[in-house]
Design a protein around this motif. Structure first.
Motif, mmCIF file in Angstrom:
data_model
loop_
_atom_site.group_PDB
_atom_site.id
_atom_site.type_symbol
_atom_site.label_atom_id
_atom_site.label_comp_id
_atom_site.label_asym_id
_atom_site.label_seq_id
_atom_site.Cartn_x
_atom_site.Cartn_y
_atom_site.Cartn_z
ATOM 1 N N LYS A 24 55.368 95.358 2.532
ATOM 2 C CA LYS A 24 55.029 95.100 3.927
ATOM 3 C C LYS A 24 53.901 94.091 4.067
ATOM 4 C CE LYS A 24 54.165 97.491 8.291
ATOM 5 N NZ LYS A 24 53.977 98.809 8.935
ATOM 6 N N HIS A 25 52.893 94.147 3.186
ATOM 7 C CA HIS A 25 51.686 93.341 3.368
ATOM 8 C C HIS A 25 51.500 92.251 2.316
ATOM 9 C CE1 HIS A 25 50.746 97.193 5.512
ATOM 10 N NE2 HIS A 25 50.420 96.325 6.428
ATOM 11 N N CYS A 51 48.041 98.947 4.370
ATOM 12 C CA CYS A 51 48.640 100.225 4.760
ATOM 13 C C CYS A 51 47.563 101.208 5.209
ATOM 14 C CB CYS A 51 49.429 100.811 3.592
ATOM 15 S SG CYS A 51 50.910 99.869 3.129
#
Length: 225
Positions: A115-116, A136
């Motif tokens: 995600k990051h 997160c």
């Protein structure tokens, strides 16, 4: 024996076991986060460091030793770090590589979060962090509020959750903490947990609401260290 005396004995014993073959302590111990001077027995040069750098970050205490050990340290640390931490890293985050930072004499770990993206951190952070990825973790800052809203909307009570009043110590800072855990206070806070003054198991919604009320009531007394 005072806390300072206990810390001094602990550090000197650790230093004697782990560093005395290559370093000499030439200044008095002033505290875990205070500067000390050490002398390298191999390169006969002195450098300033801190006990926490040596004990927590894995600093070698000598820049020349650090540079010489870059290749070996990188190879050894990657194997040992993967063995120790791979199972702690959640799905969606993968350890990509490990390299040795000669400026601080410690290993740096590069990971990738689906995600990051890529980020670099330390083994100490991965051991302590519940989320492993800083991105997160930042997203979860609002978790409690969102979870309460979700449970209220669905009419659920959630899973059994432990709420506790504890004494926590991190980097020599002791503080009182009210917190919750779905896997037990000892497992969540580990070595940081010094004492449990009260604990009870509640429905998740009740634990979240009570935790929020306590935090709001004592917001002016929050420890920001």
């Amino acid at each position: 024996m005072s806390k300072f005396e206990a810390q001094a004995l602990k550090f000197k014993a650790w230093f004697s076991e782990h560093c005395s073959n290559r370093l000499e302590l030439i200044s008095p111990f002033q505290g875990m986060t205070k500067e000390i001077t050490v002398r390298c027995r191999v390169h006969l040069q002195s450098e300033v460091t801190k006990p926490t750098y040596l004990m927590v970050n894995g600093s070698l205490g000598c820049a020349l030793c650090a540079r010489q050990s870059v290749g070996e340290a990188s190879r050894l640390s990657e194997a040992s770090i993967r063995q120790e931490l791979d199972h702690l890293v959640p799905h969606g985050i993968k350890i990509q590589s490990v390299h040795f930072d000669s400026k601080v004499g410690a290993s740096r770990i590069e990971l990738e979060c689906l995600k990051h993206g890529l980020f670099i951190t330390t083994a100490a952070y991965l051991r302590k962090s519940a989320y492993k990825c800083p991105g997160c973790g930042n997203e979860q800052c609002g978790y409690a509020e969102n979870r309460i809203r979700q449970l209220l909307e669905t009419g659920e009570k959630g899973v059994d959750t432990t709420l506790g009043v504890m004494e926590i110590e991190t980097y020599e800072v002791r503080t009182l903490k009210v917190g919750i855990s779905r896997r037990g206070l000892e497992e969540r806070y580990r070595s940081d947990l010094k004492a449990i003054y009260f604990s009870t198991v509640l429905h998740e919604l009740d634990a979240l609401l009570l935790e929020a009320k306590v935090h709001n009531h004592f917001t002016l007394h929050k420890d920001h260290r």
